[in-house]
Enzyme design. Structure first.
Site, PDB file in Angstrom:
ATOM      1  N   ASP A  92     -36.893 -54.536 -58.003  1.00 13.92           N
ATOM      2  CA  ASP A  92     -36.133 -55.794 -57.917  1.00 13.92           C
ATOM      3  C   ASP A  92     -34.674 -55.430 -57.631  1.00 13.92           C
ATOM      4  OD1 ASP A  92     -35.114 -54.867 -60.290  1.00 13.92           O
ATOM      5  OD2 ASP A  92     -36.029 -56.398 -61.548  1.00 13.92           O
ATOM      6  N   SER A  93     -33.820 -56.430 -57.509  1.00 13.16           N
ATOM      7  CA  SER A  93     -32.428 -56.169 -57.112  1.00 13.16           C
ATOM      8  C   SER A  93     -31.539 -55.868 -58.307  1.00 13.16           C
ATOM      9  CB  SER A  93     -31.866 -57.392 -56.405  1.00 13.16           C
ATOM     10  OG  SER A  93     -31.721 -58.448 -57.350  1.00 13.16           O
ATOM     11  N   GLY A  94     -32.016 -56.156 -59.502  1.00 12.74           N
ATOM     12  CA  GLY A  94     -31.192 -56.019 -60.695  1.00 12.74           C
ATOM     13  C   GLY A  94     -30.530 -57.330 -61.093  1.00 12.74           C
ATOM     14  N   GLY A  95     -30.547 -58.300 -60.190  1.00 10.36           N
ATOM     15  CA  GLY A  95     -29.855 -59.568 -60.448  1.00 10.36           C
ATOM     16  C   GLY A  95     -30.381 -60.307 -61.667  1.00 10.36           C
ATOM     17  N   ASP A 146     -30.088 -62.022 -55.489  1.00  9.35           N
ATOM     18  CA  ASP A 146     -29.979 -63.478 -55.407  1.00  9.35           C
ATOM     19  C   ASP A 146     -29.383 -63.989 -56.703  1.00  9.35           C
ATOM     20  OD1 ASP A 146     -32.164 -62.830 -56.956  1.00  9.35           O
ATOM     21  OD2 ASP A 146     -33.346 -64.566 -56.373  1.00  9.35           O
ATOM     22  N   GLN A 200     -34.830 -69.607 -52.928  1.00 10.29           N
ATOM     23  CA  GLN A 200     -34.380 -70.272 -54.159  1.00 10.29           C
ATOM     24  C   GLN A 200     -34.339 -71.785 -53.924  1.00 10.29           C
ATOM     25  OE1 GLN A 200     -33.934 -69.276 -57.168  1.00 10.29           O
ATOM     26  NE2 GLN A 200     -33.813 -67.018 -57.066  1.00 10.29           N
ATOM     27  N   GLY A 227     -36.895 -67.823 -59.058  1.00  9.31           N
ATOM     28  CA  GLY A 227     -36.356 -68.944 -59.828  1.00  9.31           C
ATOM     29  C   GLY A 227     -37.394 -69.893 -60.384  1.00  9.31           C
ATOM     30  N   ASP A 277     -45.894 -60.245 -60.158  1.00 14.41           N
ATOM     31  CA  ASP A 277     -45.550 -59.296 -61.224  1.00 14.41           C
ATOM     32  C   ASP A 277     -45.279 -60.123 -62.464  1.00 14.41           C
ATOM     33  OD1 ASP A 277     -42.719 -60.185 -60.342  1.00 14.41           O
ATOM     34  OD2 ASP A 277     -42.381 -59.097 -62.199  1.00 14.41           O
ATOM     35  N   CYS A 315     -65.750 -57.051 -70.619  1.00 13.80           N
ATOM     36  CA  CYS A 315     -64.764 -56.097 -70.085  1.00 13.80           C
ATOM     37  C   CYS A 315     -65.299 -54.668 -70.199  1.00 13.80           C
ATOM     38  CB  CYS A 315     -63.462 -56.237 -70.856  1.00 13.80           C
ATOM     39  SG  CYS A 315     -62.164 -55.112 -70.306  1.00 13.80           S
ATOM     40  N   CYS A 317     -63.223 -51.923 -69.829  1.00 13.68           N
ATOM     41  CA  CYS A 317     -62.100 -50.993 -69.964  1.00 13.68           C
ATOM     42  C   CYS A 317     -62.389 -49.995 -71.091  1.00 13.68           C
ATOM     43  CB  CYS A 317     -60.790 -51.750 -70.224  1.00 13.68           C
ATOM     44  SG  CYS A 317     -60.524 -52.260 -71.929  1.00 13.68           S
ATOM     45  N   CYS A 320     -62.439 -51.576 -74.634  1.00 11.75           N
ATOM     46  CA  CYS A 320     -63.619 -52.380 -74.955  1.00 11.75           C
ATOM     47  C   CYS A 320     -64.889 -51.535 -75.040  1.00 11.75           C
ATOM     48  CB  CYS A 320     -63.786 -53.504 -73.935  1.00 11.75           C
ATOM     49  SG  CYS A 320     -62.484 -54.750 -74.099  1.00 11.75           S
ATOM     50  N   HIS A 346     -56.299 -52.704 -72.175  1.00 15.64           N
ATOM     51  CA  HIS A 346     -57.190 -53.857 -72.018  1.00 15.64           C
ATOM     52  C   HIS A 346     -56.534 -54.983 -71.213  1.00 15.64           C
ATOM     53  CE1 HIS A 346     -59.917 -57.136 -72.527  1.00 15.64           C
ATOM     54  NE2 HIS A 346     -58.856 -57.844 -72.882  1.00 15.64           N
TER      55      HIS A 346
HETATM   56 ZN   LIG Z   1     -61.146 -54.425 -72.252  1.00 15.50          ZN
END
Ligand SMILES: [Zn+2]
Length: 385
Positions: A92-95, A146, A200, A227, A277, A315, A317, A320, A346
């Site tokens: 990201d830009s840090g903004g 931004d 934005q 935003g 994200d 699941c 994973c 689990c 998980h």
């Molecule tokens: Zn799991």
């Protein structure tokens, strides 16, 4: 070095199946990017993140800029080499962190002046500096600086902020083109780095439309919607996402920043988003909140003290397959570090698996069916307290 490219492979309604090519490999979209704030996804090793199926991670420029510093990272050959992750990275830009974390920030046309949250030292982040810092980090995708507006904002405030973001986007693009075409200036550790612009305009559709058109005119390699997920009603967010996505070019990736719950991912893919994200899966895991195919559960709850079932029977994973709710509750209550690791494994597995199922559903033109089933089962139960 493989230059950046996006290929739209298939559509199902507004949902899109695509592929990002980056200097560090392919990313299938729609994609979820685990957040690796300080060069690490909290509680996990990179090997775990890779095994879970993450094809790209996100790094936070604000944190890396303050500590250990972008110049130190550039001297190690860039972020990939420094942290030992050779797959794609978006920074990201840090903004956003300057607006939300830094002390005493003053935003002017030139940029943002602020005090580090670590030691109070005075710092400056301009659109050009955000480009230079990310060039030193050498991420595969860099974001423009931004202005992040708090919700609710008046229409005038949203318009003013959006216009400033457009001016900053132009400066950011000019700076990147300068770096690409001349050897002077900042160190560039990844010559194939792409740059995304950010739309934005708050929750005002005409402002979003104006911002989208002006940002697209600058010809970025991809476009983000910023935003949102800042406290506005969920239906309003979905509506802004759908309208904004329609204004963006089909042949460029679309990234919805900082969103959201598993249900949000499904709903926003349905509106044409390719990349996401969010800190929810990782942060909530460390707080004992788990996402499952039956809704969310809070492992602190006394009802799990003698529950021998896995977190999620559907699941597969590591957590689990090997551990019970009773054990995970015990680890959490005892304050064991392993609790954070197992819970994060998980939750990220659940998010990344959901994205994989979304991609398969789009491929087989069954996304709408998947979406309806998902709405019926997951994420419908209210959060356990
Ligand atoms: Zn799991």
């Amino acid at each position: 070095m493989q230059p950046f490219a996006f290929k739209l492979k298939h559509t199902d309604g507004a949902a899109r199946l695509g592929e990002l090519r980056t200097p560090h490999g392919l990313v299938e979209t729609p994609a979820f990017m685990p957040v690796g704030t300080q060069g690490a996804v909290k509680a996990l090793r990179h090997e775990d993140v890779e095994r879970l199926g993450a094809q790209i991670i996100l790094g936070n420029t604000y944190h890396l800029f303050l500590r250990p510093g972008d110049e130190l990272i550039a001297r190690r050959g860039g972020l990939h080499k420094f942290i030992g992750w050779d797959r794609p990275i978006l920074t990201d830009s840090g903004g956003y962190q300057v607006f939300s974390l830094a002390a005493r920030r003053v935003i002017k046309e030139d940029g943002a002046r602020f005090q580090s949250h670590l030691d109070g030292s005075p710092r400056m982040l301009t659109p050009e500096a955000a480009v230079d810092i990310q060039a030193r980090l050498g991420s595969d995708i860099a974001m423009v600086l931004d202005e992040c507006l708090a919700y609710p904002a008046t229409r005038d405030a949203a318009a003013e902020s959006m216009h400033r973001s457009i001016r900053w986007a132009r400066r950011s693009r000019d700076q990147l083109i300068r770096l690409r075409t001349s050897s002077a200036g900042a160190i560039v550790t990844n010559t194939g780095q792409a740059q995304f612009g950010i739309v934005q305009g708050g929750v005002f559709k005409d402002l979003r439309g104006e911002s989208a058109d002006a940002t697209v005119a600058l010809e970025f390699e991809g476009y983000a919607i910023g935003g949102l997920s800042v406290g506005e009603p969920i239906d309003m967010m979905y509506s802004v996402v759908g309208d904004t996505a329609r204004r963006l070019p089909d042949d460029r990736p679309r990234y919805l920043m900082g969103t959201g719950t598993p249900g949000d991912l499904v709903e926003c893919v349905a509106r044409g988003i390719d990349m996401f994200d969010c800190v929810l899966p990782t942060r909530n895991a460390r707080n004992g909140q788990l996402f499952t195919s039956e809704g969310r559960l809070n492992i602190k709850n006394a009802r799990y003290a003698e529950d021998d079932r896995p977190l999620d029977e559907r699941c597969s994973c590591y957590t689990c397959l090997h551990h019970s709710r009773a054990y995970l509750r015990h680890l959490y209550m005892a304050g064991e570090m392993t609790a954070g690791t197992l819970n994060t494994l998980h939750n990220l597995s659940y998010y990344l698996d959901t994205m994989k199922r979304i991609r398969e559903a789009i491929l087989f033109n069954a996304f709408e069916k998947f979406r309806l089933e998902f709405q019926r089962t997951a994420d419908r139960l209210s959060l356990e307290s």
